[in-house]
Design an enzyme around this catalytic site. Structure first.
Site, PDB file in Angstrom:
ATOM      1  N   ILE B  77       0.861  -1.184   0.000  1.00  0.00           N
ATOM      2  CA  ILE B  77       0.000   0.000   0.000  1.00  0.00           C
ATOM      3  C   ILE B  77       0.893   1.228   0.000  1.00  0.00           C
ATOM      4  CG2 ILE B  77      -1.647   1.302   1.404  1.00  0.00           C
ATOM      5  CD1 ILE B  77      -2.620  -1.403   2.450  1.00  0.00           C
ATOM      6  N   CYS B  78       0.651   2.134  -0.916  1.00  0.00           N
ATOM      7  CA  CYS B  78       1.487   3.337  -1.016  1.00  0.00           C
ATOM      8  C   CYS B  78       1.304   4.206   0.216  1.00  0.00           C
ATOM      9  CB  CYS B  78       1.117   4.143  -2.252  1.00  0.00           C
ATOM     10  SG  CYS B  78       1.908   5.756  -2.260  1.00  0.00           S
TER      11      CYS B  78
END
Lengths: 130, 130
Positions: B77-78
């Site tokens: 997940i960024c």
């Protein structure tokens, strides 16, 4: 330009194209897309940017965003040169459909037809669209 | 073939995340490898363990967790996109002085460099977005 990957100093260099299709402020795609472009500069890849559809609005001069309380991030496109990101391609049909010309843009770009843009995309190793 | 996937849209609001999952499952069934799934834009919402869909619907978050754990897929997940949208892991929650974290099992939070790296190291990077 070769279809094969080039190898320099043991690292893989791929042709990355970031395709910008959305207007700069209606959604977050343009801003977050630009963040990826900036990070990619640290990886010494062969990076290019394509602007088509409403994405051409990202490069329009004189953006004023005070009224919508968002940060005007358009100056960042001018800074890309400093990151050695100099290949900016803009689709002619998208400009014309929106009554824009190259003179309306805030950076030097290469304007090309949709067909030429397609050729350019087919030469890439990685195409990421926003 | 070694694939990586980018998911740009949130669960339940857009087909992109379902398509990405079905693609990953089909690729694995054919004997391909999925190296990484990178969640960006609203795609980060695929990784919140607080998701509670109706019981007769698919559980998109749990589905990713299971697929990732079973097949050793790196679910990333960024961090920049996650922070904007209220997704935190334990470390980030501490660092930001928040009293809760909400990352689902099998996911991890990391930087945009992971997306570029996935493009370099995979044979194909497939983007699922709008």
């Amino acid at each position: 330009m070769s279809d094969d990957m080039d190898f320099e100093e043991g690292g893989t260099v791929k042709k990355f194209m970031f395709v910008n299709r959305k207007a700069p402020y209606g959604t977050i795609y343009a801003l977050e897309g630009l963040e990826v472009v900036l990070i990619s500069a640290a990886f010494d890849q062969d990076v290019s940017l394509a602007f088509l559809d409403d994405g051409v609005f990202q490069l329009v001069k004189g953006q004023k965003t005070d009224g919508v309380e968002m940060k005007n991030f358009s100056p960042t496109y001018r800074a890309l040169e400093g990151y050695d990101i100099e290949k900016l391609y803009v689709e002619r049909e998208s400009l014309e459909a929106r009554g824009l010309s190259e003179d309306d843009l805030l950076v030097d770009v290469q304007v090309m037809s949709a067909a030429e843009m397609g050729d350019m995309m087919s030469q890439q190793d990685v195409v990421i669209s926003f | 073939m070694k694939f990586s996937i980018m998911v740009s849209e949130g669960p339940y609001t857009h087909q992109a995340t379902d398509s990405a999952y079905q693609f990953a499952k089909a690729a694995l069934a054919k004997g391909h490898e999925i190296m990484r799934v990178f969640f960006y834009h609203d795609g980060v919402n695929n990784g919140t363990r607080l998701t509670v869909p109706p019981q007769d619907d698919r559980h998109i978050v749990n589905r990713w967790s299971e697929l990732g754990t079973k097949n050793n897929i790196d679910l990333v997940i960024c961090i920049a996109a996650a922070q904007r949208r209220g997704l935190l892991d334990e470390n980030e929650a501490k660092r930001q002085g928040k009293n809760a974290d909400n990352i689902a099992p099998g996911f991890r939070i990391s930087g945009l460099g992971q997306l570029v790296e996935a493009g370099i190291q995979s044979d194909r990077l497939v983007v699922f977005g709008d």
